[in-house]
Every structure is written in structure tokens, then in C-alpha cells.
Design an enzyme around this catalytic site. Structure first.
Site, PDB file in Angstrom:
ATOM      1  N   GLU A   1       0.883  -1.168   0.000  1.00 39.62           N
ATOM      2  CA  GLU A   1       0.000   0.000   0.000  1.00 39.62           C
ATOM      3  C   GLU A   1       0.916   1.213   0.000  1.00 39.62           C
ATOM      4  OE1 GLU A   1      -2.583   2.739   2.914  1.00 39.62           O
ATOM      5  OE2 GLU A   1      -2.384   0.642   3.509  1.00 39.62           O
TER       6      GLU A   1
ATOM      7  N   CYS B   1      -2.856   8.371   3.429  1.00 39.67           N
ATOM      8  CA  CYS B   1      -2.741   8.252   1.980  1.00 39.67           C
ATOM      9  C   CYS B   1      -4.097   8.160   1.282  1.00 39.67           C
ATOM     10  CB  CYS B   1      -1.887   7.034   1.615  1.00 39.67           C
ATOM     11  SG  CYS B   1      -2.463   5.514   2.379  1.00 39.67           S
TER      12      CYS B   1
END
Length: 491
Positions: free
Chosen positions: A264, A298
Site C-alpha cells: 500500500e 494516503c
């Protein structure tokens, strides 16, 4: 301001079921709100990291053959112990991250505990699926006949879990718990800025009865520690959350050795706001970029694409929203924004604001350092009159900064949203639900929120493009930490 109950000032590494003094001494972990030392984290040597991976390799055979019920019981006991000590765990997470107390309690420790409970149940999910018998004709690779088959999920092996600094409980739990549930062993390498919480997690697992070597924790402030945890010949898989640049370096190492990857990486989420949208909902969702963990997430909608008919109205509402947010002591109940993680990161975020000015953006809110004597604070900042080719619109800032870009119609909105190296989570706000879903299907992102920033925690999570490789969360995490094996026999 309250202070954490530190316990031992200097932590030890957790290697092969033992707490071991580090070869490289210790380094200080700072409270980003006060700049005071919270504790001292160990500096592992490369040899100690290899030792951790070797211990995980030695423990793998026994752990992988442990009954699912036993693995589930250990994970559930660990969750109970983490919950038992939630007060101390919350204060430690708050102290080493600068998150508000509410965020540390709920989104960090609370989510970490819930993930261990989720994957305690996950250990009991079926790992075999019978396939429809296949009738084969005679051929060069076998004889004619009917063949049955099973698709079986097997553990990958030794997994290195490299975790991010923005959530020292939920992020490690989202890696360690499903990996252990599927029968893998782990080497955990926390972010250097806030590694102390992961030692608390390891203590809970040890007390819960995890066998020696199944869980190992190595830390260090130098890149060499993470590199060793990735390139060790005993490691079969790397699960990483962090920047795209570091992810690319990890991918190169994994590619050379054919190690499995789950990554990720960065995000620059587009929030597409049409002129028929509920602007109150959109502003509330976009405003989380300012407020949740000071923008250090994020998945945040940091790139706002707004239809011209409501452009000025949305900018005004976002400016008002930013102005209402209190920045300061994260232990105060009315604080919304605490500090960012470090002085270096504060300087980086501020440099992007200045870059935006130079590129021609207008600073509508924020842009100045909050007048606080100590701590690494950044004001919630709104940049308007931006274009999609500006660096502030293309690069991940990872702070409480939002850029606004106008568009005319649906085609332009989709083109602008997809004109990015990233593709983690995008968002669409529109009163026309059919259009919202139509646009969502066209966005090149791993996930899309329609009229919400909420997430379904069973939905697959991961990115397109430079935002990552693979999917996890819910049952998809169990898939990510296992390999499919087929077993075939004559029927």
C-alpha cells in the site's frame, strides 16, 4: 499535558521469543507535540535482523501445522490483552505519533484490537474449495478419465511486515493478524518515528501464548534495518505500507528473489464534486484531509476537482471549515489537529505550500506556521486556483493541505482525476446517483467513495498504478497472506 507511563526507558528487540539487547544501541523517540523524549528504541544490526528472519523460518513448520482453532484462540487472547491495557496503549500511541487522544484511542488502538478479533475469526474460515470434477481426454500429459480437485490455501511462509508511521496499531495489526491467522510467521519492522507501540503488541502476543519465533520485532533508525528485513534469504513475502519511492526499491529486491509482495503506497485522492452535490457532505468529507491525523493519510481526498458552477461556493465553505479547526495540544478534548510526525516532515509540508505559491496557487486558508512554542505543527491549508500540472496537485504532500482544481463537465472531470501517477482512493459527490456510479466505474483507483468518505472494512483495499500492489482487508487479507495450491486425483 499528561505524560505516558513509559515503563522501561530503553526497549529491546524481540528475536526468537527472547528480548535481546540491540547491537547498535538506542535512539530517542520524540513526542511530536512537545519534542520531548517518549522512550528509546533499539538499533538492530543487520545480523540481528537476519537472526529474526531465521527464527521465523525455524518456527514456521510448527506454526503452519497448528490447528486453526489454536491460532484463533491466541489471536483472540492477544486482542483481550491489548484491550485490557487500552489506556496505556492509547497514551503511548498518542505520545509517539502526536495524534489526538480520540484518534489514538479509536482509530489506532481500537482498530488494532478489532483487527485481531476479525482475524481470530478469519483463522477459522474455510481454506479448501472442492472443484467440479473434470472429464479429460487422453493426451501427452496424462490419461483419459474423470479427475477431482481441491483448491487449498497454504501459508506463504515468513512474512516481513514493514509498517507506516501514521498508525502504529491499526497498520501492524492489519498485517500481523491475518498473516498469523493463515499460518505464516512474521518479522515486524515498524517505522522508525514511532516503533514503541509495536513492542506493546508483541508483549500482548507473547503473553497470549504465541510460540517462540512466530513473531519477531526489529527496529532501527537507519534504512539498513529495513533493507535486511526485506533481502533476508529466509523471507518469502514482504508486506509494506509507505511511500511509493521506498516501495519501488523493495519491489526491485523482491523481484530479484521472486518474493511475494503486498504494497500500500502513496495516494493523491481526487474528490470530484459536481454542481448538484450536497456541498455540506462534500466539505465534511474533504475536510478530513485537514483534520484526521493532520492529513497524514494516503487515502485522503487531497485533490479537489469541482465543477465551475459551485467552485467559489465550495472554496468559501472549505475556507470556513479550515478556520474552525483548533490546532494544538492533542490531549485537549477540543483539539482537532495535532502535530505532524517530525520537524523534517513539517518542513517538507511547508515547502510544498511555498511551492504552490510559486506555481501560481492562491493560499486561501493557512499557509503560516501556527504560533505554538513547541511541537511540529502545520496549519490546515487550502490552495485554490490550481491546475493539474502543478507539483502540489501531482505529488503526495502527506499533510493538512488541499488543492482545488475547477472542471467544466463529466469528461473533463474523469480525465483530470485519472491524470495522476496514483490511484488509491477517489471520491465522487453528486446528487445524480446514476452519474456518480458511472463516473466511479471510470476512475482508475482501487476504491471509490460515492457521496461518502466511509469505508466498508470487508471491501478489498489497495491501489492502482503507483499506489500499490495487491489487496487486503477482510477476507481479502487472508487471500493476500496465502498461496493457492491445487490437489488433483483420479475420480
Amino acid at each position: 499535558m499528561s505524560r505516558v507511563q513509559r515503563g522501561p526507558a530503553e526497549r529491546k528487540l524481540f528475536l526468537g521469543g527472547e528480548w535481546v539487547e540491540p547491537d547498535g544501541g538506542h535512539y530517542p523517540v520524540l513526542d511530536p507535540a512537545t519534542e520531548e523524549v517518549v522512550g528509546y528504541a533499539p538499533e538492530a544490526s543487520r545480523e540481528q535482523v537476519y537472526r529474526a528472519a531465521a527464527a521465523a523460518r525455524e518456527a514456521f513448520d510448527g506454526w503452519s501445522r497448528t490447528r486453526p482453532e489454536e491460532r484463533a484462540a491466541i489471536l483472540e487472547r492477544a486482542a483481550d490483552l491489548m484491550q485490557r491495557d487500552a489506556g496505556v496503549n492509547t497514551e503511548l500511541a498518542r505520545a509517539e505519533t502526536g495524534a489526538t487522544t480520540a484518534t489514538a484511542r479509536g482509530m489506532q488502538v481500537g482498530v488494532g484490537v478489532s483487527r485481531f478479533r476479525r482475524y481470530a475469526k478469519g483463522a477459522l474460515e474455510p481454506v479448501e474449495r472442492a472443484l467440479v470434477p473434470q472429464i479429460n481426454e487422453a493426451g501427452p500429459m496424462g490419461r483419459a478419465g474423470v479427475f477431482g480437485a481441491l483448491a487449498v490455501r497454504q501459508p506463504v511462509g515468513v512474512v516481513t511486515c514493514v509498517t507506516s508511521y501514521n498508525n502504529p496499531w491499526a497498520n501492524p495489526a492489519g498485517k500481523v493478524a491475518p498473516a498469523l491467522a493463515m499460518g505464516n510467521t512474521v518479522v515486524v519492522k515498524p517505522a522508525p518515528q514511532d516503533p514503541l507501540s509495536v513492542f506493546r503488541m508483541a508483549e500482548a502476543l507473547e503473553e497470549a501464548g504465541v510460540p517462540r519465533g512466530v513473531v519477531n520485532v526489529v527496529t532501527g533508525s537507519a534504512p539498513a534495518v529495513g533493507e535486511a528485513a526485506v533481502d533476508s534469504p529466509d523471507v518469502d513475502m514482504v508486506s509494506f505500507t509507505g511511500s511509493t519511492a521506498v516501495g519501488q526499491r523493495i519491489a526491485e529486491v523482491c523481484g530479484r528473489h521472486m518474493k511475494r509482495q503486498l504494497m500500500e503506497l502513496g495516494g493523491k485522492g481526487a474528490a470530484v464534486v459536481f454542481d448538484d452535490a450536497d456541498l455540506g457532505s462534500a466539505v465534511g468529507g474533504i475536510g478530513t484531509t485537514f483534520s484526521f491525523y493532520s492529513g497524514q493519510i494516503c487515502t485522503a481526498p487531497t485533490r479537489v476537482l469541482v465543477q465551475r458552477g459551485v467552485h467559489d461556493q465550495l472554496v468559501d465553505k472549505l475556507r470556513e471549515y479550515a478556520g474552525f479547526l483548533k490546532v494544538g495540544d492533542p490531549t485537549a478534548p477540543d483539539t482537532v489537529l495535532g502535530p505532524v510526525i517530525s520537524a523534517a516532515h513539517r518542513d517538507r509540508v511547508e515547502s510544498y505550500v511555498e511551492l504552490g505559491r510559486k506555481e501560481g496557487a492562491t493560499v486561501v486558508a493557512g499557509g503560516e506556521r501556527p504560533p505554538l512554542e513547541r511541537g511540529f505543527y502545520v496549519a490546515p491549508t487550502l490552495l485554490a486556483e490550481c491546475t493539474n500540472d502543478m507539483r502540489v496537485a501531482r505529488e503526495e504532500i502527506f499533510g493538512p493541505v488541499v488543492v482545488v482544481i475547477p472542471f467544466d463537465d463529466e469528461e473533463e472531470a474523469v480525465a483530470l482525476a485519472n491524470d495522476s501517477e496514483y490511484g488509491l482512493l477517489d471520491y465522487v459527490w453528486s446528487g445524480d446517483v446514476a452519474r456518480a456510479f458511472r463516473v466511479a466505474r471510470r476512475l482508475r483507483a482501487g476504491g471509490v467513495g460515492v457521496n461518502t468518505i466511509g469505508r466498508n472494512m470487508e471491501a478489498p483495499f489497495g491501489g492502482f498504478k503507483k499506489s500499490g500492489v495487491g489487496r487486503d482487508v477482510g477476507s481479502y487479507a487472508l487471500h493476500a497472506y496465502s498461496e493457492l495450491q491445487s490437489i488433483v486425483w483420479p475420480g
